[in-house]
Scaffold this motif. Structure first.
Motif, PDB file in Angstrom:
ATOM      1  N   UNK A  78      42.472  -4.512  58.534  1.00 45.87           N
ATOM      2  CA  UNK A  78      41.172  -3.990  58.968  1.00 45.87           C
ATOM      3  C   UNK A  78      40.648  -2.945  57.988  1.00 45.87           C
ATOM      4  N   UNK A  79      41.550  -2.093  57.494  1.00 48.84           N
ATOM      5  CA  UNK A  79      41.136  -1.084  56.523  1.00 48.84           C
ATOM      6  C   UNK A  79      40.668  -1.740  55.225  1.00 48.84           C
ATOM      7  N   UNK A  80      41.367  -2.815  54.822  1.00 54.09           N
ATOM      8  CA  UNK A  80      40.983  -3.546  53.609  1.00 54.09           C
ATOM      9  C   UNK A  80      39.580  -4.143  53.767  1.00 54.09           C
ATOM     10  N   UNK A  81      39.318  -4.773  54.920  1.00 51.11           N
ATOM     11  CA  UNK A  81      38.003  -5.358  55.159  1.00 51.11           C
ATOM     12  C   UNK A  81      36.910  -4.289  55.182  1.00 51.11           C
ATOM     13  N   UNK A  82      37.228  -3.141  55.783  1.00 54.28           N
ATOM     14  CA  UNK A  82      36.233  -2.070  55.822  1.00 54.28           C
ATOM     15  C   UNK A  82      35.867  -1.609  54.415  1.00 54.28           C
ATOM     16  N   UNK A  83      36.881  -1.450  53.549  1.00 52.41           N
ATOM     17  CA  UNK A  83      36.604  -1.023  52.168  1.00 52.41           C
ATOM     18  C   UNK A  83      35.804  -2.070  51.415  1.00 52.41           C
ATOM     19  N   UNK A  84      36.087  -3.353  51.700  1.00 52.51           N
ATOM     20  CA  UNK A  84      35.328  -4.421  51.031  1.00 52.51           C
ATOM     21  C   UNK A  84      33.859  -4.374  51.448  1.00 52.51           C
ATOM     22  N   UNK A  85      33.612  -4.151  52.742  1.00 52.08           N
ATOM     23  CA  UNK A  85      32.247  -4.155  53.255  1.00 52.08           C
ATOM     24  C   UNK A  85      31.472  -2.936  52.781  1.00 52.08           C
ATOM     25  N   UNK A  86      32.124  -1.779  52.781  1.00 47.14           N
ATOM     26  CA  UNK A  86      31.439  -0.534  52.414  1.00 47.14           C
ATOM     27  C   UNK A  86      31.438  -0.272  50.913  1.00 47.14           C
ATOM     28  N   UNK A  87      32.203  -1.081  50.154  1.00 47.45           N
ATOM     29  CA  UNK A  87      32.242  -0.871  48.705  1.00 47.45           C
ATOM     30  C   UNK A  87      33.147   0.263  48.274  1.00 47.45           C
ATOM     31  N   UNK A  88      34.053   0.705  49.146  1.00 52.40           N
ATOM     32  CA  UNK A  88      34.948   1.806  48.806  1.00 52.40           C
ATOM     33  C   UNK A  88      36.211   1.289  48.096  1.00 52.40           C
ATOM     34  N   UNK A  89      36.011   0.535  47.045  1.00 52.97           N
ATOM     35  CA  UNK A  89      37.122   0.071  46.218  1.00 52.97           C
ATOM     36  C   UNK A  89      36.709   0.185  44.759  1.00 52.97           C
ATOM     37  N   UNK A  91      36.877  -0.992  40.562  1.00 55.62           N
ATOM     38  CA  UNK A  91      37.130  -1.964  39.499  1.00 55.62           C
ATOM     39  C   UNK A  91      36.974  -1.221  38.179  1.00 55.62           C
ATOM     40  N   UNK A  92      37.722  -1.684  37.161  1.00 49.53           N
ATOM     41  CA  UNK A  92      37.553  -1.036  35.864  1.00 49.53           C
ATOM     42  C   UNK A  92      36.414  -1.712  35.103  1.00 49.53           C
ATOM     43  N   UNK A  93      36.180  -1.276  33.894  1.00 50.74           N
ATOM     44  CA  UNK A  93      35.025  -1.779  33.149  1.00 50.74           C
ATOM     45  C   UNK A  93      35.171  -3.238  32.746  1.00 50.74           C
ATOM     46  N   UNK A  94      36.391  -3.798  32.855  1.00 46.69           N
ATOM     47  CA  UNK A  94      36.595  -5.216  32.568  1.00 46.69           C
ATOM     48  C   UNK A  94      36.412  -6.078  33.821  1.00 46.69           C
ATOM     49  N   UNK A  95      36.230  -5.434  34.966  1.00 51.20           N
ATOM     50  CA  UNK A  95      36.060  -6.166  36.216  1.00 51.20           C
ATOM     51  C   UNK A  95      37.336  -6.319  37.018  1.00 51.20           C
ATOM     52  N   UNK A  96      38.433  -5.696  36.562  1.00 55.38           N
ATOM     53  CA  UNK A  96      39.724  -5.835  37.237  1.00 55.38           C
ATOM     54  C   UNK A  96      39.733  -5.097  38.563  1.00 55.38           C
ATOM     55  N   UNK A  97      40.096  -5.804  39.619  1.00 55.26           N
ATOM     56  CA  UNK A  97      40.147  -5.264  40.979  1.00 55.26           C
ATOM     57  C   UNK A  97      41.621  -5.249  41.409  1.00 55.26           C
ATOM     58  N   UNK A  98      42.270  -4.111  41.262  1.00 51.88           N
ATOM     59  CA  UNK A  98      43.709  -4.007  41.524  1.00 51.88           C
ATOM     60  C   UNK A  98      44.027  -4.268  42.992  1.00 51.88           C
ATOM     61  N   UNK A  99      43.236  -3.707  43.883  1.00 49.82           N
ATOM     62  CA  UNK A  99      43.514  -3.874  45.307  1.00 49.82           C
ATOM     63  C   UNK A  99      43.390  -5.334  45.729  1.00 49.82           C
ATOM     64  N   UNK A 100      42.342  -6.010  45.298  1.00 49.29           N
ATOM     65  CA  UNK A 100      42.163  -7.423  45.638  1.00 49.29           C
ATOM     66  C   UNK A 100      43.292  -8.266  45.058  1.00 49.29           C
ATOM     67  N   UNK A 101      43.708  -7.947  43.827  1.00 48.60           N
ATOM     68  CA  UNK A 101      44.791  -8.692  43.187  1.00 48.60           C
ATOM     69  C   UNK A 101      46.086  -8.536  43.971  1.00 48.60           C
ATOM     70  N   UNK A 102      46.425  -7.294  44.350  1.00 52.83           N
ATOM     71  CA  UNK A 102      47.675  -7.045  45.070  1.00 52.83           C
ATOM     72  C   UNK A 102      47.650  -7.629  46.473  1.00 52.83           C
ATOM     73  N   UNK A 103      46.549  -7.424  47.190  1.00 50.42           N
ATOM     74  CA  UNK A 103      46.499  -7.779  48.605  1.00 50.42           C
ATOM     75  C   UNK A 103      46.207  -9.254  48.851  1.00 50.42           C
ATOM     76  N   UNK A 104      45.443  -9.886  47.969  1.00 51.97           N
ATOM     77  CA  UNK A 104      45.001 -11.258  48.223  1.00 51.97           C
ATOM     78  C   UNK A 104      45.511 -12.245  47.182  1.00 51.97           C
TER      79      UNK A 104
END
Length: 346
Positions: A78-89, A91-104
């Motif tokens: 639920x916390x992960x979905x909330x961050x995705x919806x609110x944009x509280x995650x 990414x670096x300048x290359x577009x790398x999303x560490x949280x999405x990579x680890x969790x999904x």
């Protein structure tokens, strides 16, 4: 949906608000009721005597742990979905999303790694615990599943759970959908500038110098390394002063045995090759299912580059020698692993 915050490379990342974590802890923290003192049936005014202690009856430990584990998973999701919806995650300048990579993404690739290909990882201790390093591997399999399995091997088997940033071909970033996923997973364009910036920032960078020549070679040439380009990866490692770690992958060659290449159709589709296998395209979508081969990924001893002078990256003879050394180490290990292999599938 709000946009993610982009963190420039090398800049300290702000600590994310821990609302989801606090919620998980609140769900899991169930206070046990205080146990009244046991008096053995005596009246409080009576003289104290021997007391018989009776342990309180508790639920089975396994059941409590299971419930708590599910509570944490639900709260974390639920916390992960909330961050995705609110944009509280981030990414670096290359577009790398560490949280999405680890969790999904890692969670999606892990069953393929552990259950389907049953990948055995060797020599992971040769990957540095910290700092930049360039992992150079052979490339094969008709489709680039070997790169994805290499990412899982580094993350799940390295003590520091390091992330591998793969250098990908231009075609990857031209395919709709694939482009976005590749960026999110940490892949970036296979150019010297991006690779050097990642290495100097202390990242693990992965490269497969054979490119399409390796992944699209016919089945009859399996485990025979193709040309390693012009040694650009060596030049990049020399400029960054980071070690080169050779890596050999056995098992990927047989997942899609490529018996022919429909070159005319490949040109019409704008592809480097169009594979013909015993199952594709004859079985339609079923023909795209890889064979469940047994894989081995072995990391060799690193080749240091920090002892060379600054101008060494411009020496073509040195680059040729180092490129040849890396290629020979990978090829020798491939032959060694093939001799040790009992079966393609077991």
């Amino acid at each position: 949906m709000a946009d993610a915050k982009v963190i420039p490379f090398g800049e300290d990342r702000p600590r994310r608000r821990g609302g989801g974590a606090r919620k998980a802890r609140a769900v899991d923290a169930v206070a046990a009721p205080a146990q009244p003192p046991v008096t053995g049936g005596r009246d409080p005014g009576q003289e104290a005597g021997p007391v018989e202690l009776v342990a309180p009856v508790e639920a089975p430990a396994g059941r409590r742990a299971g419930a708590g584990d599910w509570d944490r998973r639900i709260a974390g999701g639920l916390a992960f979905l909330r961050r995705r919806i609110t944009g509280e995650y981030e990414v670096d300048e290359f577009g790398y999303d560490k949280e999405l990579t680890d969790q999904v993404l890692m969670s999606l690739m892990r069953p393929l790694f552990e259950k389907y290909f049953r990948v055995e990882v060797k020599g992971v201790e040769n990957i540095p615990k910290e700092g930049g390093a360039l992992i150079v591997a052979n490339h094969s399999g008709t489709l680039p599943l070997d790169g994805l399995m290499l990412q899982v091997a580094v993350h799940d088997h390295h003590p520091a759970e390091r992330h591998l940033r793969l250098l990908a071909a231009d075609l990857v970033f031209m395919l709709p959908g694939v482009n976005e996923l590749a960026r999110k997973a940490g892949h970036t364009l296979a150019c010297a500038e991006d690779a050097q910036r990642l290495l100097e920032a202390g990242e693990l960078v992965g490269v497969m110098p054979e490119g399409f020549k390796g992944i699209g070679k016919p089945f009859g040439e399996r485990y025979k390394l193709q040309r390693f380009g012009r040694g650009g990866f060596v030049s990049t490692a020399l400029r960054a002063g980071t070690p080169i770690v050779p890596c050999s992958i056995v098992g990927a060659e047989e997942i899609y045995p490529m018996v022919a290449n429909a070159k005319t159709l490949a040109r019409l589709l704008g592809l480097p090759y169009f594979p013909i296998t015993p199952t594709f395209p004859w079985l339609g979508p079923l023909g795209a299912v890889p064979l469940p081969t047994k894989w081995t990924i072995q990391f060799g001893e690193p080749i240091p580059t920090d002892g060379y002078a600054a101008e060494a990256a411009e020496d073509p003879m040195l680059m040729f020698n180092l490129t040849d050394e890396v290629r020979e180490r990978i090829q020798h290990t491939l032959y060694k692993l093939l001799v040790q292999r009992r079966s393609v599938f077991f």
